[in-house]
Design an enzyme around this catalytic site. Structure first.
Site, PDB file in Angstrom:
ATOM      1  N   ALA A 177     -15.318  -7.892 -12.125  1.00  0.00           N
ATOM      2  CA  ALA A 177     -16.471  -7.746 -11.227  1.00  0.00           C
ATOM      3  C   ALA A 177     -16.000  -7.821  -9.782  1.00  0.00           C
ATOM      4  O   ALA A 177     -16.743  -8.220  -8.896  1.00  0.00           O
ATOM      5  CB  ALA A 177     -17.504  -8.826 -11.534  1.00  0.00           C
ATOM      6  N   GLY A 178     -14.743  -7.458  -9.553  1.00  0.00           N
ATOM      7  CA  GLY A 178     -14.179  -7.533  -8.201  1.00  0.00           C
ATOM      8  C   GLY A 178     -14.505  -6.308  -7.369  1.00  0.00           C
ATOM      9  O   GLY A 178     -15.415  -5.527  -7.702  1.00  0.00           O
ATOM     10  N   LYS A 192     -13.435  -4.251   2.297  1.00  0.00           N
ATOM     11  CA  LYS A 192     -14.286  -3.079   2.043  1.00  0.00           C
ATOM     12  C   LYS A 192     -15.779  -3.364   2.252  1.00  0.00           C
ATOM     13  O   LYS A 192     -16.545  -2.461   2.541  1.00  0.00           O
ATOM     14  CB  LYS A 192     -14.062  -2.562   0.619  1.00  0.00           C
ATOM     15  CG  LYS A 192     -12.714  -1.871   0.441  1.00  0.00           C
ATOM     16  CD  LYS A 192     -12.582  -1.300  -0.959  1.00  0.00           C
ATOM     17  CE  LYS A 192     -11.226  -0.644  -1.126  1.00  0.00           C
ATOM     18  NZ  LYS A 192     -11.095   0.056  -2.404  1.00  0.00           N
ATOM     19  N   SER A 223       0.816  -1.219   0.000  1.00  0.00           N
ATOM     20  CA  SER A 223       0.000   0.000   0.000  1.00  0.00           C
ATOM     21  C   SER A 223       0.849   1.269   0.000  1.00  0.00           C
ATOM     22  O   SER A 223       1.776   1.421   0.790  1.00  0.00           O
ATOM     23  CB  SER A 223      -0.925   0.029   1.216  1.00  0.00           C
ATOM     24  OG  SER A 223      -1.564   1.297   1.276  1.00  0.00           O
TER      25      SER A 223
HETATM   26  P1  ATR Z   1     -12.013 -10.091  -5.765  1.00  0.00           P
HETATM   27  O1  ATR Z   1     -12.587 -10.886  -6.917  1.00  0.00           O
HETATM   28  O2  ATR Z   1     -11.598 -10.946  -4.610  1.00  0.00           O
HETATM   29  O3  ATR Z   1     -12.813  -8.902  -5.395  1.00  0.00           O
HETATM   30  P2  ATR Z   1     -10.290  -8.340  -7.155  1.00  0.00           P
HETATM   31  O4  ATR Z   1      -8.798  -8.250  -7.232  1.00  0.00           O
HETATM   32  O5  ATR Z   1     -11.047  -7.167  -6.732  1.00  0.00           O
HETATM   33  O6  ATR Z   1     -10.604  -9.571  -6.276  1.00  0.00           O
HETATM   34  O7  ATR Z   1     -10.872  -8.797  -8.570  1.00  0.00           O
HETATM   35  C1  ATR Z   1     -10.140  -9.500  -9.445  1.00  0.00           C
HETATM   36  C2  ATR Z   1     -10.844  -9.399 -10.798  1.00  0.00           C
HETATM   37  O8  ATR Z   1      -9.915  -9.753 -11.813  1.00  0.00           O
HETATM   38  C3  ATR Z   1     -12.009 -10.363 -10.925  1.00  0.00           C
HETATM   39  O9  ATR Z   1     -12.987  -9.769 -11.739  1.00  0.00           O
HETATM   40  C4  ATR Z   1     -11.346 -11.562 -11.611  1.00  0.00           C
HETATM   41  O10 ATR Z   1     -12.207 -12.375 -12.348  1.00  0.00           O
HETATM   42  P3  ATR Z   1     -12.911 -13.632 -11.663  1.00  0.00           P
HETATM   43  O11 ATR Z   1     -14.106 -13.079 -10.939  1.00  0.00           O
HETATM   44  O12 ATR Z   1     -13.251 -14.537 -12.771  1.00  0.00           O
HETATM   45  O13 ATR Z   1     -11.899 -14.247 -10.712  1.00  0.00           O
HETATM   46  C5  ATR Z   1     -10.422 -10.842 -12.558  1.00  0.00           C
HETATM   47  N1  ATR Z   1      -9.321 -11.693 -13.003  1.00  0.00           N
HETATM   48  C6  ATR Z   1      -8.276 -12.133 -12.274  1.00  0.00           C
HETATM   49  N2  ATR Z   1      -7.450 -12.884 -13.046  1.00  0.00           N
HETATM   50  C7  ATR Z   1      -7.999 -12.908 -14.286  1.00  0.00           C
HETATM   51  C8  ATR Z   1      -7.616 -13.507 -15.539  1.00  0.00           C
HETATM   52  N3  ATR Z   1      -6.497 -14.204 -15.667  1.00  0.00           N
HETATM   53  N4  ATR Z   1      -8.415 -13.306 -16.602  1.00  0.00           N
HETATM   54  C9  ATR Z   1      -9.544 -12.570 -16.492  1.00  0.00           C
HETATM   55  N5  ATR Z   1      -9.960 -11.981 -15.349  1.00  0.00           N
HETATM   56  C10 ATR Z   1      -9.200 -12.143 -14.262  1.00  0.00           C
END
Ligand code: ATR
Length: 274
Positions: free
Chosen positions: A126-127, A65, A14
């Site tokens: 969608a994270g 969050k 951070s």
């Molecule tokens: P969280 O899902 O725990 O909130 P984040 O870091 O906020 O974590 O979100 C990661 C995002 O990156 C998600 O939308 C994830 O997709 P999934 O829901 O399918 O996991 C996306 N993501 C991570 N790696 C990816 C990849 N190799 N290809 C496409 N999307 C990816």
């Protein structure tokens, strides 16, 4: 000496302390801002520490969050709608949850001079940060938001959630879900996935047919130019990374805690160049 914290897990990366401690010094405020790695079990205690005035305010980051909400007394409307809190503060002995990511994104986009009104926006991911981006896009009057996530059900959930909490005239069937890999026509594409955090990361998406003069925005700012942005630039599109969004969300938190709008300039921006 007033103490402020950013809490999350992991937290080592951070850069919030760089910004807040700089602004504290610049504004001659006797205070410190530190990072602390916590677990879910520590969230309740964090609010007690704030009520006891051991800590005067905290930023909450990934992955807490949403989880922090059950320990708070009140939420601002932005925090409530996004179900995402990144700033907490004590007001009249009540712990209030704020969301400054929405404003951070809005201000960052405004700074680019790009007007999102009536524009078609394609959002990847969608994270955790996506509810704040969707809310900001709706506020900025985007015409359509096309959401796409590798795991489709998370995008479906977000669409259903926003449709249930916002008034019909605010939504106007604005959120559409596309299968991952299915690229719609768009004016703006936003990478809100974590793909790109590692220098060699590449999204398995083909943007070669989207045309030029679009706007490619990446929430990631380190590295400063992800492969997604490089690709956008090579295809003659306008690009911007998430650095300003990060600075503006921090500035909004600072304003909430200290009632001072901190200065944002090149020196501040350089604090984030690691
Ligand atoms: P969280 O899902 O725990 O909130 P984040 O870091 O906020 O974590 O979100 C990661 C995002 O990156 C998600 O939308 C994830 O997709 P999934 O829901 O399918 O996991 C996306 N993501 C991570 N790696 C990816 C990849 N190799 N290809 C496409 N999307 C990816």
């Amino acid at each position: 000496m007033k103490k402020y914290l950013v809490v999350g897990n992991p937290i080592a990366h951070s850069l919030s302390p760089e910004l807040h401690n700089y602004w504290l010094r610049k504004n001659n405020i006797q205070g410190t801002y530190k990072k602390e790695e916590i677990n879910s079990e520590d969230l309740k205690k964090l609010t007690t520490r704030i009520k006891d005035k051991e800590i005067f305010g905290a930023n909450i980051t990934v992955p807490f969050k949403r989880e922090i909400i059950s320990y708070l007394d009140e939420l601002t409307s932005e925090a409530k709608t996004t179900q995402s809190v990144n700033t907490i503060t004590l007001e009249n002995n009540k712990i209030i949850g704020h969301n400054t990511d929405v404003k951070g994104f809005e201000n960052a986009i405004k700074d680019t001079g790009y007007n999102l009104e009536e524009k078609k926006i394609f959002v990847l991911g969608a994270g955790g940060v996506v509810p704040s981006i969707i809310f900001a896009l709706l506020k900025m009057k985007a015409s359509v938001i096309v959401l796409s996530n590798r795991t489709r059900k998370k995008a479906d959930y977000l669409k259903d959630y926003f449709t249930s909490v916002l008034a019909e005239d605010e939504i106007q069937k604005k959120i559409i879900i596309n299968e991952w890999g299915d690229i719609p026509k768009f004016d703006v594409v936003i990478n809100a996935t974590s793909v790109g955090l590692k220098k060699d990361d590449k999204l398995n998406l083909d943007f070669s047919k989207v045309g030029k003069d679009k706007f490619f925005y990446d929430v990631i700012y380190n590295p400063a130019e992800t492969n997604f942005l490089k690709n956008g630039k090579n295809l003659s599109n306008f690009t911007e990374n998430g650095k300003k969004m990060f600075i503006y969300q921090a500035a909004e938190s600072f304003k909430i805690w200290h009632n001072i709008k901190p200065e944002i300039n090149d020196e501040v921006s350089k604090l984030l160049d690691q």
